[in-house]
Motif scaffolding. Structure first.
Motif, PDB file in Angstrom:
ATOM      1  N   ILE A 285       0.114   0.742  12.693  1.00 21.52           N
ATOM      2  CA  ILE A 285       0.275   1.196  11.313  1.00 21.52           C
ATOM      3  C   ILE A 285       1.393   2.464  11.319  1.00 21.52           C
ATOM      4  O   ILE A 285       1.069   3.395  11.956  1.00 21.52           O
ATOM      5  CB  ILE A 285      -0.971   1.583  10.851  1.00 21.52           C
ATOM      6  CG1 ILE A 285      -1.775   0.346  10.538  1.00 21.52           C
ATOM      7  CG2 ILE A 285      -0.749   2.338   9.269  1.00 21.52           C
ATOM      8  CD1 ILE A 285      -3.165   0.490   9.942  1.00 21.52           C
ATOM      9  N   GLY A 286       2.304   2.083  10.813  1.00 21.89           N
ATOM     10  CA  GLY A 286       3.231   3.114  10.463  1.00 21.89           C
ATOM     11  C   GLY A 286       4.117   3.515  11.789  1.00 21.89           C
ATOM     12  O   GLY A 286       4.668   4.892  11.676  1.00 21.89           O
TER      13      GLY A 286
ATOM     14  N   GLY B 111       0.679  -3.588   9.352  1.00 22.21           N
ATOM     15  CA  GLY B 111       0.907  -2.768  10.743  1.00 22.21           C
ATOM     16  C   GLY B 111       2.230  -3.262  10.971  1.00 22.21           C
ATOM     17  O   GLY B 111       2.789  -4.072  11.519  1.00 22.21           O
ATOM     18  N   SER B 112       3.184  -2.220  10.399  1.00 19.15           N
ATOM     19  CA  SER B 112       4.844  -2.350  10.438  1.00 19.15           C
ATOM     20  C   SER B 112       5.448  -3.478  10.419  1.00 19.15           C
ATOM     21  O   SER B 112       6.500  -4.148  11.088  1.00 19.15           O
ATOM     22  CB  SER B 112       5.300  -1.795  12.042  1.00 19.15           C
ATOM     23  OG  SER B 112       4.879  -0.570  12.240  1.00 19.15           O
ATOM     24  N   LEU B 113       4.719  -4.217   9.079  1.00 19.90           N
ATOM     25  CA  LEU B 113       5.458  -5.757   8.918  1.00 19.90           C
ATOM     26  C   LEU B 113       6.801  -5.248   8.112  1.00 19.90           C
ATOM     27  O   LEU B 113       6.798  -4.363   7.247  1.00 19.90           O
ATOM     28  CB  LEU B 113       4.459  -6.263   7.765  1.00 19.90           C
ATOM     29  CG  LEU B 113       4.932  -7.609   7.647  1.00 19.90           C
ATOM     30  CD1 LEU B 113       4.321  -8.430   9.010  1.00 19.90           C
ATOM     31  CD2 LEU B 113       3.804  -8.106   6.569  1.00 19.90           C
TER      32      LEU B 113
ATOM     33  N   ASN C 151       0.752  -1.065  -0.041  1.00 23.07           N
ATOM     34  CA  ASN C 151       0.176  -0.130  -0.099  1.00 23.07           C
ATOM     35  C   ASN C 151       0.794   1.150   0.016  1.00 23.07           C
ATOM     36  O   ASN C 151       1.534   1.622   1.140  1.00 23.07           O
ATOM     37  CB  ASN C 151      -0.980   0.190   1.365  1.00 23.07           C
ATOM     38  CG  ASN C 151      -1.822   1.201   1.453  1.00 23.07           C
ATOM     39  OD1 ASN C 151      -1.782   2.230   0.400  1.00 23.07           O
ATOM     40  ND2 ASN C 151      -2.064   1.630   2.670  1.00 23.07           N
TER      41      ASN C 151
ATOM     42  N   LYS D  17       0.497   4.361  -0.391  1.00 22.91           N
ATOM     43  CA  LYS D  17      -0.062   5.638   0.186  1.00 22.91           C
ATOM     44  C   LYS D  17       0.064   7.000  -0.732  1.00 22.91           C
ATOM     45  O   LYS D  17       0.289   6.580  -1.754  1.00 22.91           O
ATOM     46  CB  LYS D  17       0.065   5.862   1.656  1.00 22.91           C
ATOM     47  CG  LYS D  17      -0.052   4.546   2.441  1.00 22.91           C
ATOM     48  CD  LYS D  17       0.176   4.685   3.913  1.00 22.91           C
ATOM     49  CE  LYS D  17       0.233   3.426   4.813  1.00 22.91           C
ATOM     50  NZ  LYS D  17       0.211   3.573   6.006  1.00 22.91           N
TER      51      LYS D  17
ATOM     52  N   GLU E  71      -6.572   4.984   7.726  1.00 22.65           N
ATOM     53  CA  GLU E  71      -6.275   6.260   7.505  1.00 22.65           C
ATOM     54  C   GLU E  71      -7.513   7.104   6.840  1.00 22.65           C
ATOM     55  O   GLU E  71      -7.650   8.296   7.185  1.00 22.65           O
ATOM     56  CB  GLU E  71      -5.016   6.341   6.817  1.00 22.65           C
ATOM     57  CG  GLU E  71      -4.042   6.224   7.457  1.00 22.65           C
ATOM     58  CD  GLU E  71      -2.724   5.686   6.857  1.00 22.65           C
ATOM     59  OE1 GLU E  71      -2.768   5.619   5.551  1.00 22.65           O
ATOM     60  OE2 GLU E  71      -1.706   4.926   7.499  1.00 22.65           O
TER      61      GLU E  71
ATOM     62  N   GLY F  38       2.795  -1.336   4.198  1.00 22.25           N
ATOM     63  CA  GLY F  38       2.788   0.244   3.977  1.00 22.25           C
ATOM     64  C   GLY F  38       4.486   0.611   3.848  1.00 22.25           C
ATOM     65  O   GLY F  38       4.773   0.538   2.725  1.00 22.25           O
ATOM     66  N   GLY F  39       4.802   1.084   4.685  1.00 19.44           N
ATOM     67  CA  GLY F  39       6.091   1.623   4.602  1.00 19.44           C
ATOM     68  C   GLY F  39       7.230   0.971   4.057  1.00 19.44           C
ATOM     69  O   GLY F  39       8.233   1.237   3.240  1.00 19.44           O
TER      70      GLY F  39
ATOM     71  N   LEU G 241      -0.387  -6.877   4.525  1.00 16.19           N
ATOM     72  CA  LEU G 241      -0.454  -5.574   3.490  1.00 16.19           C
ATOM     73  C   LEU G 241       0.562  -4.693   4.169  1.00 16.19           C
ATOM     74  O   LEU G 241       0.570  -4.494   5.438  1.00 16.19           O
ATOM     75  CB  LEU G 241      -2.154  -5.188   3.921  1.00 16.19           C
ATOM     76  CG  LEU G 241      -2.467  -3.875   3.084  1.00 16.19           C
ATOM     77  CD1 LEU G 241      -2.246  -4.037   1.653  1.00 16.19           C
ATOM     78  CD2 LEU G 241      -3.923  -3.260   3.669  1.00 16.19           C
TER      79      LEU G 241
END
Ligand code: PEP
Length: 248
Positions: free
Chosen positions: A171-172, A208-210, A9, A11, A96, A230-231, A228
């Motif tokens: 998350i993040g 979540g911070s994977l 993701n 973002k 978010e 993100g960063g 899923l």
């Protein structure tokens, strides 16, 4: 070997000049992987994703959509528009969106139904805030989010969904749920889906911070089918390590 789903993701982060080499590398990484690879990108880059990823093993999609077919919704994008550009996936109900754009369970439900009707796989996000967890409300919140998201969806369509448990506090933040916490909620969600909606098996992601340092432990949990991300999807070498995770 368990087949994992690793979906990025992005973002509101990468730009055109960064994405061209990124998609190129991702295509190559996915071509060697036995896991399922996907990436959700900002609307304006979906055309580039289509151009560069169509025909590759990388699924692609959007980070949001509107539930109406058309109309006076300035700045919004419909499911049909995503479909025109070959989107496989769309993230629905990300925390978010709920937090900063006041998205409700009812809107999440309308979006999930519209995505299904259009032939796009929704990734339905759910998860509790830190405050809710500390107050012992995690299960209540998750049950509310899931039943809200899934109202009036047929048994057949249920099997087409991807779910993502994303505790908001992870998350993040760099602080992921422990493998045990993630497993406990993913198992709880799977049981609820089975009992209330006859869903015998579904794809349940953790988000979540994977990152490469915690992926192996979290993704090897039995109720978790992937992540899923993100960063850690923004740096292709980190995403590559996640994509190459192998668990029994
Ligand atoms: C996300 O926003 O879906 C997510 C999982 O972010 P991060 O990996 O950065 O925590």
């Amino acid at each position: 070997m368990k087949k994992l789903y690793l979906i990025g993701n992005q973002k509101m982060n990468m730009t055109y000049s960064e994405l061209e080499p990124y998609f190129e590398k991702l295509t190559e990484i996915a071509s060697h992987s036995t896991n399922v690879v996907g990436v959700c990108v900002p609307y304006v880059y979906i055309n580039l994703a289509k151009y560069m990823l169509d025909g590759s093993k990388v699924l692609f999609g959007a980070e949001n959509m509107h539930y109406e077919d058309k109309g006076a919704f300035t700045g919004e994008i419909s499911a049909q528009m995503l479909n025109d550009f070959g989107c496989d996936l769309v993230i629905i109900g990300h925390s978010e969106r709920r937090q900063y754009f006041a998205e409700t369970d009812e809107q999440v439900n309308l979006k999930v139904k519209k995505a299904l009707e259009t032939g796009i796989t929704p990734i339905v996000c759910f998860g509790e805030t830190l405050e809710e967890r500390e107050q012992g409300l995690t299960h209540t919140v998750i049950e509310r989010q899931l039943t809200g998201a899934l109202a009036d969806i047929s048994e057949e369509d249920m099997g087409r969904l991807i779910f993502a448990y994303e505790p908001v506090w992870a998350i993040g933040t760099g602080v992921s749920a422990t493998p045990e916490q993630a497993e406990e909620i993913c198992l709880f969600a799977k049981k609820l889906l089975k009992e209330q909606y006859m869903v015998n098996d579904c794809i349940m992601l953790y988000g979540g911070s994977l990152k490469p340092s915690n992926a192996q432990e979290i993704l090897s949990k039995p109720s978790i089918n992937g992540g899923l991300i993100g960063g850690a999807c923004l740096k292709v070498s980190d995403f590559e390590q996640l994509i190459n995770t192998k668990v029994e």
